[in-house]
Design an enzyme around this catalytic site. Sequence first.
Site, PDB file in Angstrom:
ATOM      1  N   ALA A   1       2.167  13.741 -22.586  1.00  0.00           N
ATOM      2  CA  ALA A   1       1.694  12.443 -23.082  1.00  0.00           C
ATOM      3  C   ALA A   1       2.589  11.850 -24.186  1.00  0.00           C
ATOM      4  CB  ALA A   1       0.255  12.563 -23.572  1.00  0.00           C
TER       5      ALA A   1
ATOM      6  N   LYS B   1       0.369   6.692 -23.293  1.00  0.00           N
ATOM      7  CA  LYS B   1       0.951   6.979 -24.603  1.00  0.00           C
ATOM      8  C   LYS B   1       2.448   6.640 -24.543  1.00  0.00           C
ATOM      9  CE  LYS B   1      -2.927   9.653 -24.612  1.00  0.00           C
ATOM     10  NZ  LYS B   1      -3.872   9.630 -23.472  1.00  0.00           N
TER      11      LYS B   1
ATOM     12  N   ASP C   1       2.119  19.149 -20.751  1.00  0.00           N
ATOM     13  CA  ASP C   1       1.273  17.967 -20.902  1.00  0.00           C
ATOM     14  C   ASP C   1       2.107  17.010 -21.743  1.00  0.00           C
ATOM     15  OD1 ASP C   1      -0.427  15.997 -21.841  1.00  0.00           O
ATOM     16  OD2 ASP C   1      -2.139  17.330 -22.089  1.00  0.00           O
TER      17      ASP C   1
ATOM     18  N   PHE D   1      -6.019  19.376 -24.790  1.00  0.00           N
ATOM     19  CA  PHE D   1      -6.742  18.143 -25.084  1.00  0.00           C
ATOM     20  C   PHE D   1      -8.104  18.250 -24.402  1.00  0.00           C
ATOM     21  CE2 PHE D   1      -7.876  13.690 -24.073  1.00  0.00           C
ATOM     22  CZ  PHE D   1      -8.051  13.261 -25.369  1.00  0.00           C
ATOM     23  N   ASP D   2      -9.108  17.485 -24.860  1.00  0.00           N
ATOM     24  CA  ASP D   2     -10.468  17.720 -24.336  1.00  0.00           C
ATOM     25  C   ASP D   2     -10.617  17.457 -22.839  1.00  0.00           C
ATOM     26  OD1 ASP D   2     -10.341  15.014 -24.859  1.00  0.00           O
ATOM     27  OD2 ASP D   2     -12.062  14.930 -26.187  1.00  0.00           O
TER      28      ASP D   2
ATOM     29  N   TYR E   1       0.849  -1.198   0.000  1.00  0.00           N
ATOM     30  CA  TYR E   1       0.000   0.000   0.000  1.00  0.00           C
ATOM     31  C   TYR E   1       0.883   1.246   0.000  1.00  0.00           C
ATOM     32  CZ  TYR E   1      -3.979   2.994   1.125  1.00  0.00           C
ATOM     33  OH  TYR E   1      -4.953   3.944   1.085  1.00  0.00           O
TER      34      TYR E   1
ATOM     35  N   HIS F   1     -19.903  13.334 -27.892  1.00  0.00           N
ATOM     36  CA  HIS F   1     -19.359  12.399 -28.886  1.00  0.00           C
ATOM     37  C   HIS F   1     -19.352  10.948 -28.413  1.00  0.00           C
ATOM     38  CE1 HIS F   1     -16.120  13.967 -26.402  1.00  0.00           C
ATOM     39  NE2 HIS F   1     -15.385  12.914 -26.692  1.00  0.00           N
TER      40      HIS F   1
END
Length: 462
Positions: free
Chosen positions: A222, A263, A220, A123-124, A71, A454
């Site tokens: 990714a 990614k 960001d 990004f969304d 843990y 979407h």
Amino acid sequence: MSHEPEPYRIKVIEPIRKTSPEERRRIIKEAGYNLFAVPSEDVFIDLLTDSGTSAMSDRQWAGLMVGDEAYAGSRNFFNLRDAVGRVMGFPFVIPTHQGRAAEHVLFSTLVKPGQVVPNNMHFDTTKAHVEHRGARAVNLAIDAVYDPVSHNPFKGDMDLDKLEAFLKTKVGPDGTARAEVPMVMVTVTCNSGGGQPVSLANLRGVRQVADRYGVPVFIDAARFAENAFFIKEREPGQQGRSIADIVKEMFSYADGCTMSAKKDALVNMGGFIAMRSEELYRLATVWAVLFEGFITYGGLAGRDLEAMARGLEEVLSEDYLRDRIGQVRYLGQQLLDAGVPIIEPIGGHAVYLDAKRFLPRIPQDRFPAQALTVELYIEGGVRGVEIGTVLEGSDPATGENIYPTLEMVRLAIPRRVYTSRHMDYVADVVKRVHARRDSVRGLKFTYEPPVLRHFTARFEPA
Ligand code: PLI
């Protein structure tokens, strides 16, 4: 175009099944003409996303066996922390279960209602998490990113003049813009703009502008390694450097990063926040415990942390990146050669079809990019994703569609999963749809969800 063989052997396979066009017509109708509602077993080549779809290496799989599922303070957490330190140069790391969870924790720590967060292009989920904090998300990428045929080598760059002009209006009594702008973010590569890279010169420029206004910079991250490959290939003076060295410099201009490890850390699940400041780390751990579990596991098992730590260094291999980006180009070039309109230059993780030029007779209110995803599925069982009017959503006040400049279908290539013969097949499918493009009809909603429409919207032919 020459394409070197893949620099790996395939040790495990997953059979995939090709359906008939009749089956696919029935399946897509039942799915309400929305590819998100199609079971993956009914998809032949799945290019919906490059996120969490990578094939892990033998070394990563072996790492699962040394998972210490404690843990608190598992050895794998320390391995991850050390890998992030070596690769990115950040001493403090908080694991999270994926990228948007890293956004949730970081923005809960730093972003307040009424503030504004600039990004080259959000990004969304990043935009949604900024808005979830009651703040506003603004995109300040260079104009070239909105031009599908501009050949700017670093189309993902932040527009430094726009950033400076923006920050100038936000300066408060303390002489900084910090009270109104909690951070500047840079997304590498720029996913929403076609997987386009950001140059080192631009990252350095963002740092300088942000410093003038006392605002921290977050990346960001990714697709950080793919971004570094483009820098090595295209940026003057960078050709002699290793990817690892370029990556280190990229992150040297930032105070921290959010990472979707699904990614460029080559794992199926995971993410993290990394930062330089111990004070920020302490503040963020409060939210991490609340949302993600203890600060040394972040919603993941020790084995997941180990695979992530190993993937983070594996992705720096230039042989791997040349093959990876080469495969995306191999597909994109076949389409260009056949006169299929795509976003140029070809990006790092996906080929983006330009639906406005592909289906010029379908107006944006009949969702040409969504219609194109449906046709690619019917034609050959290929699943892409709409990045256009359906994704952009509607104005909450008026209910009217918001029409984006770019209307695209993204064909995202999972890492180390498909061969070039799969890419040949995808190119054939796209070319066949292009040849019969005048017969393609638009779509209209039969069900439009109020947010993030979407994912669950349903359509019928218009
Ligand atoms: O899907 P997550 O929560 O691990 O990561 C969110 C996320 C953050 N930033 C960027 C640039 C992304 O591309 C991203 C997720 N991208 C997805 C799922 C994609 O299909 O592109």
